[in-house]
Scaffold this active site. Sequence first.
Site, PDB file in Angstrom:
ATOM      1  N   PRO A   2      -1.543 -13.346   0.216  1.00 19.01           N
ATOM      2  CA  PRO A   2      -0.626 -12.380   0.818  1.00 19.01           C
ATOM      3  C   PRO A   2      -1.197 -10.962   0.823  1.00 19.01           C
ATOM      4  O   PRO A   2      -1.469 -10.398  -0.226  1.00 19.01           O
ATOM      5  CB  PRO A   2       0.623 -12.457  -0.070  1.00 19.01           C
ATOM      6  N   GLU A   3      -1.402 -10.446   2.020  1.00 22.64           N
ATOM      7  CA  GLU A   3      -1.731  -9.032   2.196  1.00 22.64           C
ATOM      8  C   GLU A   3      -0.503  -8.405   2.852  1.00 22.64           C
ATOM      9  O   GLU A   3       0.557  -9.025   2.901  1.00 22.64           O
ATOM     10  CB  GLU A   3      -2.987  -8.888   3.068  1.00 22.64           C
TER      11      GLU A   3
END
Length: 275
Positions: A2-3
């Site tokens: 997750p960015e």
Amino acid sequence: MPELPEVETIRSQLALKLRSRRFDHVEIHDGRLTRPEPPEVVAAELAGEVVRDVRRRGKYLIFAFESGRHLLVHLRMTGSFQHPAAVGPDPHRRAVVNLDDGSDVAFRDVRRFGTWLLLEPGELDAYLSARIGDEPLEGAFTTAVFARALAGRSAPIKGALLDQRAVAGVGNIYADEALWRARIHPQRPAGELARQEVAALRKTVRQVLGLGIARQGATLSTFRDPNGRKGRMQKAFKVYGLEGEPCERCATPIVKTRVAGRGTWFCPTCQPDPR
DNA sequence: AGTCCGACCCGAACGC
DNA sequence: TGCGTTCGGGTCGGAC
């Protein structure tokens, strides 16, 4: 991983589901999640809190409560939320929140790097400003601001993009994608970029993050949104994970290397190393 | 101050 | 087939 786009995808869905909901009961099964606070203490403190909103700063997910407290969640590598929570045993479930509408939210994390931190009213801004820089999608993230963040730095631009104080929310994937679009070699010293290169990179950082949000994030193997759905951004990658594939612009095979300790993909023709 | 690197995890991919 | 080894990724803290 997750960015910013993946966290934003989770945020927008959780906000719809959790706004005005009360945390009736919380169970935290993994002491690592709240370290150094004991998990049962944090779980007890969370019980009774009413969600005002679910926000995001960089890669942090922020549950803002009516009390003024905030629960700051970082997903790190493999953290994810599930709502409604799946029934049945799940070895990777680290916490469950029972809501006042009878539904459950589950937090899963295979690698156990994720963190939950409960902050008292007024503590949030200082905590975040010590750790992360400007939001790349906001108007305040101008070329001048970005240039200032990169000025004087000898570290490779790839590394600077991964530094959350330079710009918040960019991780390994979107860094490579933004550099390819801006035609900048990942190894270039950050402080030596020309003004127009900084402007181009600012633009492409915003482009790839915006595209990632529009596509509900990127799913390589593990990312799922709270509804269990995969993202579609991985289909729009131009370099990440594409070693040996022809560059879309010039057909040169994409090269994989290592920059700032991270796997890095780029086009050696479109992104020339001036050295 | 800025930079680099190891530690933290564990499933997947790889090597034999 | 099965086993052991390596790798990766975000952030922090210590070393330089």
